[in-house]
Design a protein around this motif. Structure first.
Motif, mmCIF file in Angstrom:
data_model
loop_
_atom_site.group_PDB
_atom_site.id
_atom_site.type_symbol
_atom_site.label_atom_id
_atom_site.label_comp_id
_atom_site.label_asym_id
_atom_site.label_seq_id
_atom_site.Cartn_x
_atom_site.Cartn_y
_atom_site.Cartn_z
ATOM 1 N N THR A 77 38.062 -117.054 96.096
ATOM 2 C CA THR A 77 36.735 -116.466 95.897
ATOM 3 C C THR A 77 36.143 -116.996 94.600
ATOM 4 O OG1 THR A 77 37.367 -114.467 97.091
ATOM 5 C CG2 THR A 77 35.470 -114.315 95.640
ATOM 6 N N MET A 78 35.107 -117.806 94.729
ATOM 7 C CA MET A 78 34.472 -118.418 93.565
ATOM 8 C C MET A 78 33.672 -117.378 92.781
ATOM 9 S SD MET A 78 35.531 -121.421 94.357
ATOM 10 C CE MET A 78 35.958 -122.396 95.793
ATOM 11 N N MET A 79 33.789 -117.417 91.464
ATOM 12 C CA MET A 79 33.008 -116.522 90.608
ATOM 13 C C MET A 79 32.028 -117.382 89.813
ATOM 14 S SD MET A 79 34.252 -113.462 88.086
ATOM 15 C CE MET A 79 34.700 -114.410 86.630
ATOM 16 N N ILE A 80 30.755 -117.255 90.127
ATOM 17 C CA ILE A 80 29.732 -118.088 89.508
ATOM 18 C C ILE A 80 29.117 -117.401 88.292
ATOM 19 C CG2 ILE A 80 29.248 -119.271 91.684
ATOM 20 C CD1 ILE A 80 26.760 -117.494 91.989
ATOM 21 N N LEU A 81 28.274 -118.144 87.576
ATOM 22 C CA LEU A 81 27.563 -117.635 86.405
ATOM 23 C C LEU A 81 28.483 -117.377 85.215
ATOM 24 C CD1 LEU A 81 25.060 -115.288 88.258
ATOM 25 C CD2 LEU A 81 24.428 -117.284 86.886
ATOM 26 N N GLY A 82 29.599 -118.106 85.175
ATOM 27 C CA GLY A 82 30.488 -117.997 84.032
ATOM 28 C C GLY A 82 31.613 -117.009 84.236
ATOM 29 N N GLU A 83 32.401 -116.820 83.178
ATOM 30 C CA GLU A 83 33.566 -115.927 83.264
ATOM 31 C C GLU A 83 33.466 -114.767 82.289
ATOM 32 O OE1 GLU A 83 36.260 -118.740 80.306
ATOM 33 O OE2 GLU A 83 36.591 -118.770 82.463
ATOM 34 N N ILE A 84 32.276 -114.592 81.683
ATOM 35 C CA ILE A 84 32.077 -113.498 80.726
ATOM 36 C C ILE A 84 31.014 -112.551 81.260
ATOM 37 C CG2 ILE A 84 31.471 -112.879 78.359
ATOM 38 C CD1 ILE A 84 32.329 -115.678 77.506
ATOM 39 N N CYS A 85 31.353 -111.292 81.389
ATOM 40 C CA CYS A 85 30.477 -110.281 81.980
ATOM 41 C C CYS A 85 29.776 -109.465 80.888
ATOM 42 C CB CYS A 85 31.300 -109.363 82.872
ATOM 43 S SG CYS A 85 30.316 -108.178 83.823
ATOM 44 N N THR A 86 28.540 -109.075 81.157
ATOM 45 C CA THR A 86 27.798 -108.257 80.189
ATOM 46 C C THR A 86 28.080 -106.767 80.345
ATOM 47 O OG1 THR A 86 25.893 -108.259 81.697
ATOM 48 C CG2 THR A 86 25.916 -109.922 79.958
ATOM 49 N N ARG A 87 28.810 -106.388 81.370
ATOM 50 C CA ARG A 87 29.177 -104.975 81.569
ATOM 51 C C ARG A 87 30.587 -104.732 81.028
ATOM 52 N NH1 ARG A 87 25.901 -102.934 85.981
ATOM 53 N NH2 ARG A 87 23.871 -103.939 85.643
ATOM 54 N N ALA A 88 30.961 -103.473 80.976
ATOM 55 C CA ALA A 88 32.295 -103.125 80.482
ATOM 56 C C ALA A 88 32.876 -102.007 81.344
ATOM 57 C CB ALA A 88 32.224 -102.688 79.020
ATOM 58 N N CYS A 89 33.014 -102.276 82.634
ATOM 59 C CA CYS A 89 33.554 -101.273 83.548
ATOM 60 C C CYS A 89 34.997 -100.939 83.185
ATOM 61 C CB CYS A 89 33.468 -101.766 84.982
ATOM 62 S SG CYS A 89 31.771 -102.019 85.557
ATOM 63 N N ALA A 90 35.360 -99.688 83.342
ATOM 64 C CA ALA A 90 36.672 -99.218 82.901
ATOM 65 C C ALA A 90 37.814 -99.713 83.772
ATOM 66 C CB ALA A 90 36.679 -97.685 82.876
ATOM 67 N N PHE A 91 37.496 -100.251 84.948
ATOM 68 C CA PHE A 91 38.543 -100.693 85.879
ATOM 69 C C PHE A 91 38.751 -102.198 85.882
ATOM 70 C CE2 PHE A 91 34.548 -100.922 88.170
ATOM 71 C CZ PHE A 91 34.631 -102.150 88.818
ATOM 72 N N CYS A 92 37.823 -102.955 85.312
ATOM 73 C CA CYS A 92 37.745 -104.393 85.569
ATOM 74 C C CYS A 92 38.435 -105.235 84.496
ATOM 75 C CB CYS A 92 36.281 -104.811 85.685
ATOM 76 S SG CYS A 92 36.066 -106.535 86.166
ATOM 77 N N ASN A 93 39.120 -106.299 84.932
ATOM 78 C CA ASN A 93 39.843 -107.155 84.006
ATOM 79 C C ASN A 93 39.065 -108.422 83.633
ATOM 80 O OD1 ASN A 93 42.270 -107.565 82.480
ATOM 81 N ND2 ASN A 93 42.813 -109.217 83.886
ATOM 82 N N VAL A 94 37.840 -108.586 84.168
ATOM 83 C CA VAL A 94 37.035 -109.752 83.813
ATOM 84 C C VAL A 94 36.604 -109.641 82.351
ATOM 85 C CG1 VAL A 94 34.855 -110.961 84.268
ATOM 86 C CG2 VAL A 94 36.248 -110.126 86.177
ATOM 87 N N ARG A 95 36.629 -110.751 81.657
ATOM 88 C CA ARG A 95 36.294 -110.791 80.231
ATOM 89 C C ARG A 95 34.878 -110.258 79.984
ATOM 90 N NH1 ARG A 95 38.821 -113.914 76.558
ATOM 91 N NH2 ARG A 95 39.726 -115.165 78.235
ATOM 92 N N THR A 96 34.698 -109.517 78.896
ATOM 93 C CA THR A 96 33.381 -108.985 78.557
ATOM 94 C C THR A 96 32.898 -109.571 77.235
ATOM 95 O OG1 THR A 96 34.446 -107.066 77.527
ATOM 96 C CG2 THR A 96 33.698 -106.810 79.785
#
Length: 319
Positions: A77-96
């Motif tokens: 599953t491709m993740m586009i728009l980079g690997e840094i997220c502007t959100r900070a969800c309590a469950f998610c391991n994607v970099r913020t």
């Protein structure tokens, strides 16, 4: 002799916003959730393609337990728009943090990877990009168009952010690009949003999915829930009803797994029998397709599930 430490060369924290959170112990996983480390030839080939195209996958960023199985079949599953997220969800391991500029060459590389893997069905997701005027909508369109040009036989499933506080035309632009499946995950029940998904709004997300059906009635819509966060069965059933009111075709339900001690703790491990019960209830409520199991994730078996969902619609229409 003094030892100097260059503080500027320390690795950036993956979740700086969570450092003040209290630590929660990570519970031992039950037997039905444990998976083997990926080592197969197919896995290694998929990894090489992803790396050679300089692409990001949510499989890696979110530490998905199914990565070995999926990558062995060349389902990444491709993740586009980079690997840094502007959100900070309590469950998610994607970099913020603060994302980098949009990579305008990414659609070409994604399309090349899809063609090289020979994918019949591909899932494209992204980080949240609250910093962009359109939330990344145009980039989704560019990726869809690039895949269609490079691999016209591939069906396309997108898993989008919520485009919260973005102009209405942004969402409409993505819908009009004509993905075969439009997925946006609700993630959890409304009561838990403040703690689990504080940057999002339950009814906004539900309205987004409803808007897809209004604008493109034949486009399949899909959404997912995590369980084991403290929700009740009655709350899950209410979300199912809300989803059906919005015309959602496909529901996924999977076990929440805690990425680190700083993330939201697992309240409990839901048994396979309870997942089966959820599946029976959801099918009775009219979903065309339901995937409910401890290891279910949004893109898990997405290709086979899409075929089954399409067949279910055709069977329903022939009656």
């Amino acid at each position: 002799m003094a030892t100097l430490i260059d503080l500027d060369k320390r690795p950036a924290l993956r979740h700086p916003e969570k450092q003040k959170n209290p630590e929660s112990p990570i519970l031992r996983k039950p037997e039905w959730i444990r998976v083997k480390a990926p080592t197969s030839k197919g896995y290694l080939e998929t990894r090489d393609i992803v790396k050679s195209k300089n692409l990001v996958t949510v499989c890696e960023e979110a530490a998905c337990p199914n990565m070995g199985e999926c990558w062995d079949k060349k389902h990444a599953t491709m993740m586009i728009l980079g690997e840094i997220c502007t959100r900070a969800c309590a469950f998610c391991n994607v970099r913020t943090g603060l994302p980098n500029a949009v990579d305008t060459d990414e659609p070409r590389r994604v399309a090349e990877a899809v063609a090289e893997m020979g994918l019949k069905h591909v899932v494209i997701t992204s980080v949240d990009r609250d910093d962009l005027e359109d939330g990344g909508a145009q980039h989704f369109v560019d990726v869809i168009e690039a895949i269609r040009a490079a691999s016209p036989g591939t069906t396309i499933e997108i898993l989008t952010p919520d485009f919260l506080r973005k102009p209405a035309w942004a969402l409409d632009k993505v819908i009009d690009a004509g993905p075969d499946v439009f997925n946006h995950n609700l993630e959890t029940v409304p009561r838990l949003y403040l703690n689990i998904r504080p940057g999002a709004r339950y009814y906004h997300s539900m309205r987004l999915l409803e808007r897809v059906k209004e604008r493109a009635p034949d486009q399949f819509t899909k959404s997912g829930l995590m369980v084991g966060l403290g929700e009740s069965k009655e709350e899950v059933m209410q979300v199912m009803d809300d989803m059906r009111s919005a015309g959602i075709d496909f529901l996924t339900i999977g076990q929440y797994l805690q990425p680190t001690r700083k993330h939201a703790p697992v309240d409990r491990f839901v048994t396979p029998e309870e997942f089966k019960s959820y599946e029976v209830l959801a099918r009775a409520k009219g979903f065309l397709m339901v995937s409910a199991s401890p290891l279910t994730r949004s893109s898990y078996h997405a290709d086979a599930d899409f075929a089954e969902m399409k067949a279910a619609r055709e069977a329903k229409g022939s009656k």
